[in-house]
Design an enzyme around this catalytic site. Sequence first.
Site, PDB file in Angstrom:
ATOM      1  N   ASP A  57      -5.465   1.049  20.081  1.00  0.00           N
ATOM      2  CA  ASP A  57      -6.087   1.747  18.964  1.00  0.00           C
ATOM      3  C   ASP A  57      -6.339   3.193  19.377  1.00  0.00           C
ATOM      4  OD1 ASP A  57      -7.368   2.234  16.417  1.00  0.00           O
ATOM      5  OD2 ASP A  57      -7.835   0.097  16.383  1.00  0.00           O
ATOM      6  N   HIS A  64      -2.230  -3.714   4.930  1.00  0.00           N
ATOM      7  CA  HIS A  64      -2.895  -3.565   3.628  1.00  0.00           C
ATOM      8  C   HIS A  64      -3.643  -2.240   3.496  1.00  0.00           C
ATOM      9  CE1 HIS A  64      -7.292  -5.177   4.304  1.00  0.00           C
ATOM     10  NE2 HIS A  64      -6.930  -4.357   5.260  1.00  0.00           N
TER      11      HIS A  64
END
Length: 398
Positions: free
Chosen positions: A263, A305
């Site tokens: 990340d 998403h």
Amino acid sequence: MTVGSQVVHDEPTILIAKLHALEPRLKDKNDHQARKECLRISKALTSQVEEPDNVAVSLAFSPVIALSARVAIDLNLFALVVQHGPVASASLAALSGAEELLIIRIMRLMSTAHLVEETAARTWSATRITKAMAREEIAAGHRFNSQVVVPAIQSAPDFFRENGYSCPTDTRKGLVQYALKTEQTAFDYIISNPSMLKDFNLFMGNAMGARKFWLDWFPVQSKILDGADPEKALIVDVGGGRGHDLIAFHKQFPNAGRLVVEDLPAVLEPLGEFSAFIEQVEHDFLSGEQPVKGARAYLCHHIMHDWPDSYCLRILEGIALAMTPGYSKLLLHEIIVPEQGACDFQAQSDITAMVCNGGMERTKQQFHTLLKAAGLSVVQIWESADEGGDGIVEAMKV
């Protein structure tokens, strides 16, 4: 039994009979399909017995429920009811420091929304939903949504009118930017606000709620562990935040192989006792090729998403470059929207993804199309048994 969209047209007496028929199956806690059917039929029954005009008017006032719940969270009312219930308004006022009249009015609404139980005049007790609302992970979600999602949704009528009523696809010119008067992307905006980022991370750690975790139903042994090369990474959690998934994986499959969470630097946090088992790699998945090559599985949990198709394609192409054909697997952990009969949570999550960052919840066909464009092929789509639960799209390099 009739389920899906057809059930909403049944007469109330027929729906009640169908609920009675489900009673024996509901005694089995493992019969998840029975629970799904019960929820769908119950909602259909409510829509049949309520007056249409009352439903339509109540909808106009429904935002006050979430906003009042946010105030209740700020005052710690749900936790206080759990700790002291049954508890009277005077006691809640003394414990929270709020005016008693305000307490009464907020708790009246929380009771009608079934978030607490009104056991006597100006007195409330906890239900299982109260206990959920008192959890810090869920409180964090309400705080985050009220600061980012709610303003964006409120701006939607003006935004769509000014932008030709089409879905946003530019992450710097969406509803968050329009509502909050910022040129930052939604994620940059969140990262720039430490308290908001903390709430976001805490909430995402509980994103599945009570829905079954993927490790409980996905065939990990046959799909990941069997045939894995011990010299290569076992799982790379792309955009994995604070490592929730890999921590859970390690607990269930200790010493199964090399685990890597990736990340942005601002998102990664020390893993404490799990740092010996999980590697952390700073990586922006929009920047290009995946740095960890030839892993057995690349996991993307609620990544797709968040993004429009063009951004998803960049992410997928970067991962595909690192995949070993015939060996590496891509696992997209996402809501899979049915072409017909989507549940409340699926539809709500889709609109939330759109207003936050131009993202969307996708159908099976949309996943097939997206993955094909990235040079990947769908092997199988695994669906959760839970109502509104996530599935996993399993893909490999063509």
